[in-house]
Design a protein around this motif. Structure first.
Motif, PDB file in Angstrom:
ATOM      1  N   ALA A 139      42.289  36.996  22.314  1.00 28.27           N
ATOM      2  CA  ALA A 139      42.387  35.533  22.218  1.00 28.27           C
ATOM      3  C   ALA A 139      41.178  34.843  22.851  1.00 28.27           C
ATOM      4  CB  ALA A 139      43.678  35.047  22.876  1.00 28.27           C
ATOM      5  N   LEU A 140      40.679  35.373  23.962  1.00 27.32           N
ATOM      6  CA  LEU A 140      39.535  34.755  24.632  1.00 27.32           C
ATOM      7  C   LEU A 140      38.213  35.152  23.994  1.00 27.32           C
ATOM      8  CD1 LEU A 140      40.720  35.087  28.336  1.00 27.32           C
ATOM      9  CD2 LEU A 140      40.808  33.056  26.869  1.00 27.32           C
ATOM     10  N   GLY A 141      38.129  36.367  23.470  1.00 30.83           N
ATOM     11  CA  GLY A 141      36.952  36.815  22.724  1.00 30.83           C
ATOM     12  C   GLY A 141      35.768  37.198  23.583  1.00 30.83           C
ATOM     13  N   ASP A 142      34.655  37.458  22.899  1.00 29.67           N
ATOM     14  CA  ASP A 142      33.406  37.828  23.564  1.00 29.67           C
ATOM     15  C   ASP A 142      32.598  36.571  23.876  1.00 29.67           C
ATOM     16  OD1 ASP A 142      33.937  40.509  23.564  1.00 29.67           O
ATOM     17  OD2 ASP A 142      32.792  40.935  21.741  1.00 29.67           O
ATOM     18  N   GLY A 143      31.764  36.664  24.887  1.00 28.27           N
ATOM     19  CA  GLY A 143      30.926  35.545  25.283  1.00 28.27           C
ATOM     20  C   GLY A 143      31.707  34.399  25.896  1.00 28.27           C
ATOM     21  N   TYR A 144      32.879  34.700  26.467  1.00 34.87           N
ATOM     22  CA  TYR A 144      33.740  33.664  27.030  1.00 34.87           C
ATOM     23  C   TYR A 144      33.138  33.134  28.328  1.00 34.87           C
ATOM     24  CZ  TYR A 144      37.864  31.231  28.730  1.00 34.87           C
ATOM     25  OH  TYR A 144      38.723  30.270  29.178  1.00 34.87           O
ATOM     26  N   ASP A 145      32.909  31.838  28.374  1.00 33.17           N
ATOM     27  CA  ASP A 145      32.381  31.241  29.605  1.00 33.17           C
ATOM     28  C   ASP A 145      33.169  29.994  30.002  1.00 33.17           C
ATOM     29  OD1 ASP A 145      31.497  29.442  27.726  1.00 33.17           O
ATOM     30  OD2 ASP A 145      29.397  29.485  28.340  1.00 33.17           O
ATOM     31  N   GLY A 146      34.443  29.997  29.658  1.00 31.30           N
ATOM     32  CA  GLY A 146      35.349  28.930  30.070  1.00 31.30           C
ATOM     33  C   GLY A 146      35.923  29.247  31.439  1.00 31.30           C
ATOM     34  N   GLY A 147      37.198  28.971  31.618  1.00 32.07           N
ATOM     35  CA  GLY A 147      37.845  29.243  32.888  1.00 32.07           C
ATOM     36  C   GLY A 147      38.967  30.248  32.743  1.00 32.07           C
ATOM     37  N   ILE A 148      39.153  31.044  33.761  1.00 30.33           N
ATOM     38  CA  ILE A 148      40.291  31.959  33.864  1.00 30.33           C
ATOM     39  C   ILE A 148      40.774  31.917  35.313  1.00 30.33           C
ATOM     40  CG2 ILE A 148      41.137  34.332  33.741  1.00 30.33           C
ATOM     41  CD1 ILE A 148      38.993  34.924  31.692  1.00 30.33           C
ATOM     42  N   THR A 149      42.075  31.766  35.477  1.00 33.62           N
ATOM     43  CA  THR A 149      42.682  31.869  36.798  1.00 33.62           C
ATOM     44  C   THR A 149      43.768  32.934  36.726  1.00 33.62           C
ATOM     45  OG1 THR A 149      42.272  29.524  37.267  1.00 33.62           O
ATOM     46  CG2 THR A 149      43.904  30.649  38.636  1.00 33.62           C
ATOM     47  N   VAL A 150      43.722  33.889  37.631  1.00 38.72           N
ATOM     48  CA  VAL A 150      44.712  34.967  37.714  1.00 38.72           C
ATOM     49  C   VAL A 150      45.403  34.846  39.064  1.00 38.72           C
ATOM     50  CG1 VAL A 150      45.087  37.455  37.695  1.00 38.72           C
ATOM     51  CG2 VAL A 150      43.264  36.470  36.298  1.00 38.72           C
ATOM     52  N   SER A 151      46.728  34.752  39.031  1.00 42.20           N
ATOM     53  CA  SER A 151      47.511  34.590  40.252  1.00 42.20           C
ATOM     54  C   SER A 151      48.586  35.668  40.305  1.00 42.20           C
ATOM     55  CB  SER A 151      48.163  33.198  40.250  1.00 42.20           C
ATOM     56  OG  SER A 151      49.099  33.067  41.296  1.00 42.20           O
ATOM     57  N   LEU A 152      48.806  36.231  41.478  1.00 40.63           N
ATOM     58  CA  LEU A 152      49.881  37.202  41.654  1.00 40.63           C
ATOM     59  C   LEU A 152      50.235  37.328  43.126  1.00 40.63           C
ATOM     60  CD1 LEU A 152      48.572  40.117  42.846  1.00 40.63           C
ATOM     61  CD2 LEU A 152      47.666  40.155  40.533  1.00 40.63           C
ATOM     62  N   TRP A 153      51.423  37.837  43.359  1.00 44.94           N
ATOM     63  CA  TRP A 153      51.876  38.224  44.697  1.00 44.94           C
ATOM     64  C   TRP A 153      51.868  39.747  44.743  1.00 44.94           C
ATOM     65  CZ3 TRP A 153      53.226  35.123  48.813  1.00 44.94           C
ATOM     66  CH2 TRP A 153      53.354  33.761  48.552  1.00 44.94           C
ATOM     67  N   ALA A 154      51.400  40.326  45.840  1.00 44.69           N
ATOM     68  CA  ALA A 154      51.383  41.782  45.977  1.00 44.69           C
ATOM     69  C   ALA A 154      51.813  42.189  47.380  1.00 44.69           C
ATOM     70  CB  ALA A 154      49.990  42.330  45.693  1.00 44.69           C
ATOM     71  N   LYS A 155      52.483  43.333  47.438  1.00 41.33           N
ATOM     72  CA  LYS A 155      52.857  43.958  48.709  1.00 41.33           C
ATOM     73  C   LYS A 155      52.551  45.438  48.550  1.00 41.33           C
ATOM     74  CE  LYS A 155      57.180  44.805  49.718  1.00 41.33           C
ATOM     75  NZ  LYS A 155      58.583  44.766  50.142  1.00 41.33           N
ATOM     76  N   THR A 156      51.566  45.941  49.291  1.00 32.70           N
ATOM     77  CA  THR A 156      51.131  47.320  49.131  1.00 32.70           C
ATOM     78  C   THR A 156      51.815  48.234  50.137  1.00 32.70           C
ATOM     79  OG1 THR A 156      49.265  47.046  50.636  1.00 32.70           O
ATOM     80  CG2 THR A 156      48.865  46.595  48.307  1.00 32.70           C
ATOM     81  N   ASP A 157      51.993  49.478  49.717  1.00 29.95           N
ATOM     82  CA  ASP A 157      52.524  50.501  50.620  1.00 29.95           C
ATOM     83  C   ASP A 157      51.440  51.032  51.553  1.00 29.95           C
ATOM     84  OD1 ASP A 157      54.982  50.267  49.355  1.00 29.95           O
ATOM     85  OD2 ASP A 157      54.605  51.957  48.005  1.00 29.95           O
ATOM     86  N   ASP A 158      50.205  51.106  51.043  1.00 28.21           N
ATOM     87  CA  ASP A 158      49.093  51.669  51.812  1.00 28.21           C
ATOM     88  C   ASP A 158      47.810  51.009  51.336  1.00 28.21           C
ATOM     89  OD1 ASP A 158      47.153  53.174  53.105  1.00 28.21           O
ATOM     90  OD2 ASP A 158      47.608  55.031  52.046  1.00 28.21           O
ATOM     91  N   ASN A 159      47.208  50.173  52.156  1.00 34.82           N
ATOM     92  CA  ASN A 159      45.990  49.489  51.742  1.00 34.82           C
ATOM     93  C   ASN A 159      44.721  50.225  52.157  1.00 34.82           C
ATOM     94  OD1 ASN A 159      45.953  49.029  54.450  1.00 34.82           O
ATOM     95  ND2 ASN A 159      45.694  46.817  54.328  1.00 34.82           N
ATOM     96  N   SER A 160      44.829  51.447  52.622  1.00 37.01           N
ATOM     97  CA  SER A 160      43.645  52.177  53.065  1.00 37.01           C
ATOM     98  C   SER A 160      42.914  52.864  51.910  1.00 37.01           C
ATOM     99  CB  SER A 160      44.013  53.213  54.129  1.00 37.01           C
ATOM    100  OG  SER A 160      44.828  54.223  53.572  1.00 37.01           O
ATOM    101  N   VAL A 161      43.502  52.837  50.716  1.00 32.07           N
ATOM    102  CA  VAL A 161      42.860  53.420  49.537  1.00 32.07           C
ATOM    103  C   VAL A 161      42.619  52.322  48.501  1.00 32.07           C
ATOM    104  CG1 VAL A 161      43.846  55.719  49.849  1.00 32.07           C
ATOM    105  CG2 VAL A 161      45.076  54.031  48.503  1.00 32.07           C
TER     106      VAL A 161
END
Length: 185
Positions: free
Chosen positions: A28-50
């Motif tokens: 949908a966004l295609g190649d040469g996309y130079d508009g805006g993208i915002t990605v939002s999420l919540w995360a809880k990791t078991d091990d952040n050392s890797v």
């Protein structure tokens, strides 16, 4: 209601769990996309050392640095990458901690040649980013990055949302304050 207010989220075992969304977004966004993208999420990791992938837009078949857009944990920092290289990366200034829910937002602002990383509603880092994104035919993957041979995420992800626009700092703060979904109208 949100990552901190409900009893449900995606749980990943850190071995072979991930969600393959398909190519709809990239196409949908295609190649040469130079508009805006915002990605939002919540995360809880078991091990952040890797190093682990939280979300990725790539062919999901290549090796390292093949992602066009990704949010990863690298040691104790969150990173938002566009164009797949560390040159196109913004990194959290504060470290992340295992076992705690964290709200992560990556913003690609192609119109102003910038990208931003927000952690828990606060701007963590901004950098110049002048490259357009070639997204056509790429897959969106939640809980992994690059390809299945790289370390999938171990922990939980909730409230994943992607907009084809740049959300303001106020919008991002509202998402964080709502602890999940928020009416951005």
């Amino acid at each position: 209601k949100g990552a901190l207010e409900n009893n449900y989220s995606l749980e990943f075992d850190g071995t072979d769990d991930y969600v393959l969304y398909g190519t709809g977004l990239g196409t949908a966004l295609g190649d040469g996309y130079d508009g805006g993208i915002t990605v939002s999420l919540w995360a809880k990791t078991d091990d952040n050392s890797v190093t682990q992938g939280l979300i990725d837009i790539s062919d999901y078949a290549g090796g390292s640095d093949d992602s066009v857009l990704s949010i990863i944990i690298n040691a104790t920092n969150y990173r938002f990458r566009t164009t797949g290289t560390s040159a196109g990366e913004v990194t959290s200034i504060s470290s992340c901690s295992s076992g705690a829910w964290t709200h992560i937002v990556g913003v690609y602002d192609g119109g102003n040649n910038l990208q931003h990383l927000y952690i828990n509603g606060t701007l963590s880092d901004s950098d110049a980013q002048s490259e357009a994104l070639d997204l056509d035919g790429l897959k969106t993957v939640i809980g992994s990055y690059y390809n299945v041979s790289y370390k999938p995420m171990g922990g939980n992800i909730d409230e994943v949302a992607i907009w084809n626009k740049v959300l303001s700092a106020g919008d991002i703060s509202a998402l964080y304050s709502a602890k999940g979904t928020a009416n951005l109208n």
